[in-house]
Design an enzyme around this catalytic site. Structure first.
Site, PDB file in Angstrom:
ATOM      1  N   GLU A 116     -26.573 -41.101  34.722  1.00 32.88           N
ATOM      2  CA  GLU A 116     -26.656 -41.604  36.106  1.00 32.88           C
ATOM      3  C   GLU A 116     -26.298 -43.086  36.162  1.00 32.88           C
ATOM      4  O   GLU A 116     -25.684 -43.549  37.123  1.00 32.88           O
ATOM      5  CB  GLU A 116     -28.055 -41.350  36.667  1.00 32.88           C
ATOM      6  CG  GLU A 116     -28.291 -39.866  36.932  1.00 32.88           C
ATOM      7  CD  GLU A 116     -29.731 -39.565  37.321  1.00 32.88           C
ATOM      8  OE1 GLU A 116     -30.616 -39.754  36.467  1.00 32.88           O
ATOM      9  OE2 GLU A 116     -29.966 -39.170  38.469  1.00 32.88           O
ATOM     10  N   GLY A 157     -30.807 -39.973  33.078  1.00 30.01           N
ATOM     11  CA  GLY A 157     -30.713 -41.309  33.662  1.00 30.01           C
ATOM     12  C   GLY A 157     -29.624 -42.160  33.017  1.00 30.01           C
ATOM     13  O   GLY A 157     -29.066 -43.044  33.666  1.00 30.01           O
ATOM     14  N   GLU A 213     -32.269 -32.746  32.641  1.00 33.14           N
ATOM     15  CA  GLU A 213     -33.590 -32.845  33.276  1.00 33.14           C
ATOM     16  C   GLU A 213     -34.201 -31.492  33.608  1.00 33.14           C
ATOM     17  O   GLU A 213     -35.415 -31.318  33.569  1.00 33.14           O
ATOM     18  CB  GLU A 213     -33.504 -33.670  34.571  1.00 33.14           C
ATOM     19  CG  GLU A 213     -33.309 -35.155  34.362  1.00 33.14           C
ATOM     20  CD  GLU A 213     -31.851 -35.593  34.368  1.00 33.14           C
ATOM     21  OE1 GLU A 213     -30.977 -34.745  34.068  1.00 33.14           O
ATOM     22  OE2 GLU A 213     -31.597 -36.770  34.645  1.00 33.14           O
ATOM     23  N   ALA A 257     -33.902 -41.261  30.853  1.00 37.12           N
ATOM     24  CA  ALA A 257     -35.143 -42.000  31.061  1.00 37.12           C
ATOM     25  C   ALA A 257     -36.078 -41.713  29.893  1.00 37.12           C
ATOM     26  O   ALA A 257     -36.003 -40.642  29.274  1.00 37.12           O
ATOM     27  CB  ALA A 257     -35.790 -41.562  32.368  1.00 37.12           C
TER      28      ALA A 257
HETATM   29  N1  CAA Z   1     -36.998 -40.387  25.957  1.00 39.82           N
HETATM   30  C1  CAA Z   1     -37.765 -40.791  24.930  1.00 39.82           C
HETATM   31  N2  CAA Z   1     -37.401 -40.692  23.651  1.00 39.82           N
HETATM   32  C2  CAA Z   1     -36.193 -40.161  23.390  1.00 39.82           C
HETATM   33  C3  CAA Z   1     -35.340 -39.718  24.401  1.00 39.82           C
HETATM   34  C4  CAA Z   1     -35.777 -39.860  25.751  1.00 39.82           C
HETATM   35  N3  CAA Z   1     -35.011 -39.503  26.786  1.00 39.82           N
HETATM   36  N4  CAA Z   1     -34.226 -39.219  23.843  1.00 39.82           N
HETATM   37  C5  CAA Z   1     -34.386 -39.348  22.508  1.00 39.82           C
HETATM   38  N5  CAA Z   1     -35.576 -39.915  22.233  1.00 39.82           N
HETATM   39  C6  CAA Z   1     -36.139 -40.237  20.907  1.00 39.82           C
HETATM   40  C7  CAA Z   1     -36.643 -39.003  20.202  1.00 39.82           C
HETATM   41  O1  CAA Z   1     -37.925 -38.654  20.662  1.00 39.82           O
HETATM   42  C8  CAA Z   1     -36.627 -39.464  18.762  1.00 39.82           C
HETATM   43  O2  CAA Z   1     -37.739 -40.293  18.552  1.00 39.82           O
HETATM   44  P1  CAA Z   1     -38.587 -40.149  17.161  1.00 39.82           P
HETATM   45  O3  CAA Z   1     -37.604 -40.536  16.089  1.00 39.82           O
HETATM   46  O4  CAA Z   1     -39.687 -41.144  17.338  1.00 39.82           O
HETATM   47  O5  CAA Z   1     -39.012 -38.740  17.073  1.00 39.82           O
HETATM   48  C9  CAA Z   1     -35.386 -40.355  18.709  1.00 39.82           C
HETATM   49  O6  CAA Z   1     -35.099 -40.739  20.064  1.00 39.82           O
HETATM   50  C10 CAA Z   1     -34.171 -39.649  18.161  1.00 39.82           C
HETATM   51  O7  CAA Z   1     -33.994 -38.459  18.909  1.00 39.82           O
HETATM   52  P2  CAA Z   1     -33.906 -36.993  18.259  1.00 39.82           P
HETATM   53  O8  CAA Z   1     -34.613 -36.968  16.940  1.00 39.82           O
HETATM   54  O9  CAA Z   1     -34.316 -36.007  19.277  1.00 39.82           O
HETATM   55  O10 CAA Z   1     -32.344 -36.928  17.992  1.00 39.82           O
HETATM   56  P3  CAA Z   1     -31.419 -35.621  17.991  1.00 39.82           P
HETATM   57  O11 CAA Z   1     -30.082 -36.123  17.512  1.00 39.82           O
HETATM   58  O12 CAA Z   1     -32.057 -34.518  17.258  1.00 39.82           O
HETATM   59  O13 CAA Z   1     -31.301 -35.179  19.514  1.00 39.82           O
HETATM   60  C11 CAA Z   1     -30.970 -35.524  21.876  1.00 39.82           C
HETATM   61  C12 CAA Z   1     -30.678 -36.025  20.437  1.00 39.82           C
HETATM   62  C13 CAA Z   1     -30.290 -34.170  22.102  1.00 39.82           C
HETATM   63  C14 CAA Z   1     -30.370 -36.556  22.818  1.00 39.82           C
HETATM   64  C15 CAA Z   1     -32.497 -35.383  22.081  1.00 39.82           C
HETATM   65  O14 CAA Z   1     -33.119 -36.593  21.644  1.00 39.82           O
HETATM   66  C16 CAA Z   1     -32.890 -35.163  23.501  1.00 39.82           C
HETATM   67  O15 CAA Z   1     -32.791 -34.047  23.972  1.00 39.82           O
HETATM   68  N6  CAA Z   1     -33.353 -36.213  24.204  1.00 39.82           N
HETATM   69  C17 CAA Z   1     -33.826 -36.096  25.565  1.00 39.82           C
HETATM   70  C18 CAA Z   1     -32.671 -36.031  26.542  1.00 39.82           C
HETATM   71  C19 CAA Z   1     -33.182 -35.854  27.959  1.00 39.82           C
HETATM   72  O16 CAA Z   1     -33.840 -34.879  28.276  1.00 39.82           O
HETATM   73  N7  CAA Z   1     -32.816 -36.825  28.864  1.00 39.82           N
HETATM   74  C20 CAA Z   1     -33.242 -36.784  30.245  1.00 39.82           C
HETATM   75  C21 CAA Z   1     -34.496 -37.599  30.432  1.00 39.82           C
HETATM   76  S1  CAA Z   1     -35.215 -37.410  32.018  1.00 39.82           S
HETATM   77  C22 CAA Z   1     -34.345 -38.422  33.033  1.00 39.82           C
HETATM   78  O17 CAA Z   1     -33.400 -39.093  32.644  1.00 39.82           O
HETATM   79  C23 CAA Z   1     -34.854 -38.459  34.435  1.00 39.82           C
HETATM   80  C24 CAA Z   1     -34.001 -39.179  35.419  1.00 39.82           C
HETATM   81  O18 CAA Z   1     -33.249 -38.613  36.145  1.00 39.82           O
HETATM   82  C25 CAA Z   1     -34.128 -40.639  35.573  1.00 39.82           C
END
Ligand code: CAA
Length: 258
Positions: A114, A111, A134, A68
């Site tokens: 999921e 998500g 998460e 998400a």
């Molecule tokens: N939401 C918003 N933006 C996201 C994102 C997310 N889930 N995942 C990645 N992005 C964005 C980053 O912020 C970044 O944006 P900018 O270039 O503007 O800074 C861009 O995508 C590229 O990401 P990274 O620079 O972080 O890329 P990376 O290769 O270094 O890392 C990653 C990749 C490990 C996937 C890392 O981006 C990350 O940890 N993302 C979040 C993953 C996460 O926590 N997902 C769960 C979300 S909560 C959820 O899903 C709730 C639910 O149950 C519904």
């Protein structure tokens, strides 16, 4: 395909009765925001009644979806979080009346994973990174993950993934049962499988899916009753007559979905 809606966060194309949905927010690794989820919701409504579509593949170029969109969630109140939750759309996809296959490359997290769990079959690239991070955000999976994951891989394995937030890939994901197969080009493999399914009897597929989906929810007596009713109902279809006659006449059956 009859779809004439325009979408900004997904791209849909049709190849030989297979609709391929591309999640398309590459700058944020296909993070799922409300707009994308609303578009998916509308797309699945359309595809459900489109007679030219028999199977759906969900994918994302380079990445499936990194969860998400966190930027949308930081300041939500509990009520707002309830409205933001993807559950109604994800339940719609899980109960979609045609097979749905996930082709996973890159990240499928939170998500995003999921969403993949709502699909009937998951095919991943060996290097695809899957998990539920998460817990590192102070929450837990809220789009069906705590329910679908244990049903798929068992409670303790689901707890380990959700409690640690760690990612798995390749053979480890396959061994866990998180994915059904690995392929260097998962989209190509998913489309190939979808093509095979598109040639099968659509009503039999739909009812088989309903029966299998209910297997995790009802007791065995009830489940076998649901199966008996659905199965016997197939004998009112053109495709049952066609399938059995084709066998007897030693020819390939042509199923029309009636
Ligand atoms: N939401 C918003 N933006 C996201 C994102 C997310 N889930 N995942 C990645 N992005 C964005 C980053 O912020 C970044 O944006 P900018 O270039 O503007 O800074 C861009 O995508 C590229 O990401 P990274 O620079 O972080 O890329 P990376 O290769 O270094 O890392 C990653 C990749 C490990 C996937 C890392 O981006 C990350 O940890 N993302 C979040 C993953 C996460 O926590 N997902 C769960 C979300 S909560 C959820 O899903 C709730 C639910 O149950 C519904």
């Amino acid at each position: 395909m009859k779809t004439n809606m325009s979408y900004e966060n997904i791209i849909i194309r049709n190849e030989n009765s297979v609709a391929i949905i591309n999640l398309d927010r590459p700058k944020s690794l296909n993070a799922l925001n409300s707009e994308l989820i609303d578009e998916l919701d509308r797309a699945f409504d359309e595809l459900a009644v489109d007679p030219e579509v028999r199977v759906v593949v969900i994918t994302g170029e380079k990445n499936f979806a990194a969860g998400a969109d966190i930027t949308n969630m930081v300041e939500l109140s509990p009520d707002e979080a309830r409205s933001f939750a993807f559950t109604p759309t994800f339940n719609k996809i899980a109960n979609f009346p045609k097979p749905v296959i996930a082709a996973i490359e890159g990240f499928a997290l939170g998500g995003g994973m999921e969403l993949a769990l709502c699909c009937d079959i998951r095919i991943a690239a060996p290097g695809a990174k899957m998990g539920f991070p998460e817990i590192n955000l102070g929450i837990f999976p809220g789009a069906g993950g705590t329910q679908r994951l244990p049903r798929l891989i068992g409670a303790s394995k689901a707890k380990k993934l959700i409690f640690t937030g760690s990612m798995v890939e390749g053979e480890a994901a396959l061994e866990l049962g998180l994915v059904d197969s690995l392929a260097d080009n998962p989209l190509e493999e998913a489309v190939k499988l979808a093509g095979k399914l598109a040639g099968k009897a659509p009503i039999a597929l739909k009812l088989a899916k309903e029966c299998i989906n209910s297997a995790g929810d009802v007791d065995l007596q009830t489940g076998t009753k649901i199966e008996a009713i659905s199965w016997s109902g197939l004998f009112a279809t053109v495709d049952q007559r066609e399938g059995m006659r084709a066998f007897i006449e030693k020819r390939k059956a042509v199923f029309v979905g009636k």
